[in-house]
Scaffold this motif. Structure first.
Motif, PDB file in Angstrom:
ATOM      1  N   SER A 156      25.449 -13.509  18.853  1.00 46.20           N
ATOM      2  CA  SER A 156      26.155 -12.728  17.824  1.00 46.20           C
ATOM      3  C   SER A 156      26.188 -13.460  16.485  1.00 46.20           C
ATOM      4  CB  SER A 156      27.572 -12.364  18.271  1.00 46.20           C
ATOM      5  OG  SER A 156      28.357 -13.513  18.427  1.00 46.20           O
ATOM      6  N   GLU A 184      17.346  -8.743  21.808  1.00 40.15           N
ATOM      7  CA  GLU A 184      18.658  -8.159  22.110  1.00 40.15           C
ATOM      8  C   GLU A 184      18.813  -7.933  23.612  1.00 40.15           C
ATOM      9  OE1 GLU A 184      21.232  -4.625  20.176  1.00 40.15           O
ATOM     10  OE2 GLU A 184      19.301  -3.993  20.999  1.00 40.15           O
ATOM     11  N   PHE A 194      19.864 -10.891  25.736  1.00 39.92           N
ATOM     12  CA  PHE A 194      21.269 -11.284  25.700  1.00 39.92           C
ATOM     13  C   PHE A 194      22.220 -10.202  26.186  1.00 39.92           C
ATOM     14  CE2 PHE A 194      19.358 -14.436  23.016  1.00 39.92           C
ATOM     15  CZ  PHE A 194      20.055 -15.576  23.359  1.00 39.92           C
ATOM     16  N   LEU A 195      21.847  -8.953  26.042  1.00 41.00           N
ATOM     17  CA  LEU A 195      22.788  -7.900  26.354  1.00 41.00           C
ATOM     18  C   LEU A 195      22.486  -7.152  27.650  1.00 41.00           C
ATOM     19  CD1 LEU A 195      23.481  -6.501  22.781  1.00 41.00           C
ATOM     20  CD2 LEU A 195      24.604  -8.363  24.007  1.00 41.00           C
ATOM     21  N   ASN A 196      21.344  -7.390  28.246  1.00 38.16           N
ATOM     22  CA  ASN A 196      21.074  -6.829  29.575  1.00 38.16           C
ATOM     23  C   ASN A 196      21.749  -7.709  30.617  1.00 38.16           C
ATOM     24  OD1 ASN A 196      19.648  -4.658  28.715  1.00 38.16           O
ATOM     25  ND2 ASN A 196      17.649  -5.424  29.335  1.00 38.16           N
ATOM     26  N   LYS A 230      24.683  -7.583  31.725  1.00 43.72           N
ATOM     27  CA  LYS A 230      25.997  -7.982  31.213  1.00 43.72           C
ATOM     28  C   LYS A 230      26.946  -8.421  32.322  1.00 43.72           C
ATOM     29  CE  LYS A 230      26.123  -5.076  27.111  1.00 43.72           C
ATOM     30  NZ  LYS A 230      26.857  -4.013  26.421  1.00 43.72           N
ATOM     31  N   ARG A 275      26.074 -11.909  33.645  1.00 40.93           N
ATOM     32  CA  ARG A 275      26.404 -12.905  32.623  1.00 40.93           C
ATOM     33  C   ARG A 275      27.912 -13.056  32.485  1.00 40.93           C
ATOM     34  NH1 ARG A 275      23.723 -15.153  28.775  1.00 40.93           N
ATOM     35  NH2 ARG A 275      25.114 -14.504  27.098  1.00 40.93           N
ATOM     36  N   ALA A 276      28.623 -11.929  32.545  1.00 39.68           N
ATOM     37  CA  ALA A 276      30.086 -11.978  32.421  1.00 39.68           C
ATOM     38  C   ALA A 276      30.698 -12.779  33.564  1.00 39.68           C
ATOM     39  CB  ALA A 276      30.665 -10.568  32.380  1.00 39.68           C
ATOM     40  N   GLN A 334      30.540 -15.764  23.510  1.00 39.36           N
ATOM     41  CA  GLN A 334      29.517 -15.197  24.385  1.00 39.36           C
ATOM     42  C   GLN A 334      30.091 -14.072  25.241  1.00 39.36           C
ATOM     43  OE1 GLN A 334      27.016 -18.170  26.428  1.00 39.36           O
ATOM     44  NE2 GLN A 334      27.838 -19.654  24.973  1.00 39.36           N
ATOM     45  N   ASP A 347      30.494 -11.077  23.065  1.00 41.74           N
ATOM     46  CA  ASP A 347      29.181 -10.479  22.774  1.00 41.74           C
ATOM     47  C   ASP A 347      28.787  -9.444  23.814  1.00 41.74           C
ATOM     48  OD1 ASP A 347      28.840 -12.040  20.544  1.00 41.74           O
ATOM     49  OD2 ASP A 347      27.359 -13.386  21.450  1.00 41.74           O
ATOM     50  N   ILE A 348      29.175  -9.669  25.065  1.00 48.02           N
ATOM     51  CA  ILE A 348      28.747  -8.767  26.133  1.00 48.02           C
ATOM     52  C   ILE A 348      29.853  -7.801  26.553  1.00 48.02           C
ATOM     53  CG2 ILE A 348      26.893 -10.227  27.012  1.00 48.02           C
ATOM     54  CD1 ILE A 348      28.802 -11.242  29.156  1.00 48.02           C
TER      55      ILE A 348
END
Length: 191
Positions: free
Chosen positions: A44, A117, A120-122, A124, A127-128, A159, A162-163
């Protein structure tokens, strides 16, 4: 164009000579944007900085999904040339690991922007979960100073935000205090 050669159309031309686009004045994007690695520089933060410079150099249409002119349009060749420069900005401002993941032959800037993108955003949820675990069990004992520990908590918070897994200030402070050693009880009670 006025009779004295001053451009009033906004096209950047004077006296019949085409003006050089501002994108050509950037020799090294790293003087402007830091290397995105996802750890020291979060996605971000990098995006915010990259968009700022893209707007400043009037090339944000290369990353916002604006449709390019038709291949038969006289402006198309110049647009492709500028697109190649902006694509080099992206490739030059990301870590080698990320570059390998998004580098493709004959890519446009927008396509590379979307691939980055997605990195980082797939996924989620996965990653969370990983970031939540790291956030929950992070302790000062792993860091040389309280500043380093606080910065790491802040980085993980960014981070997570961001998600879409938002960490508010209250939760951040509680986590900070909860994982401090006994030596910091007075500071923790004050916070």
């Amino acid at each position: 164009m006025t009779k004295d050669g001053v451009d009033t159309s906004g096209s950047g031309q004077q006296s019949g000579k085409p003006a050089l686009h501002s994108v050509y004045s950037v020799n090294n994007i790293l003087h402007k944007v830091q290397i995105l690695d996802g750890v020291k520089v979060t996605y971000s933060s990098w995006v915010k900085l990259f968009i700022l410079y893209a707007k400043g150099y009037k090339v944000s249409y290369h990353i916002d999904g604006t449709k390019p002119p038709a291949g038969t349009d006289p402006a198309y060749a110049k647009l492709c040339e500028i697109d190649a420069h902006v694509l080099q900005w992206i490739y030059g401002s990301i870590s080698d690991d990320l570059l390998i993941r998004i580098l493709e032959t004959d890519s446009t800037t927008y396509e590379a922007w979307c691939r980055l993108e997605n990195q980082f955003l797939n996924n989620k949820e996965a990653r969370a979960v990983a970031l939540e675990h790291e956030f929950t069990y992070l302790s000062l004992s792993k860091y040389e100073s309280l500043d380093d520990y606080c910065q790491k908590l802040k980085d993980i918070t960014t981070q997570l935000n961001d998600i879409g897994s938002t960490v508010n200030d209250q939760r951040l402070v509680l986590q900070l205090v909860r994982r401090l050693p006994v030596d910091y009880d007075t500071v923790g009670a004050y916070m």
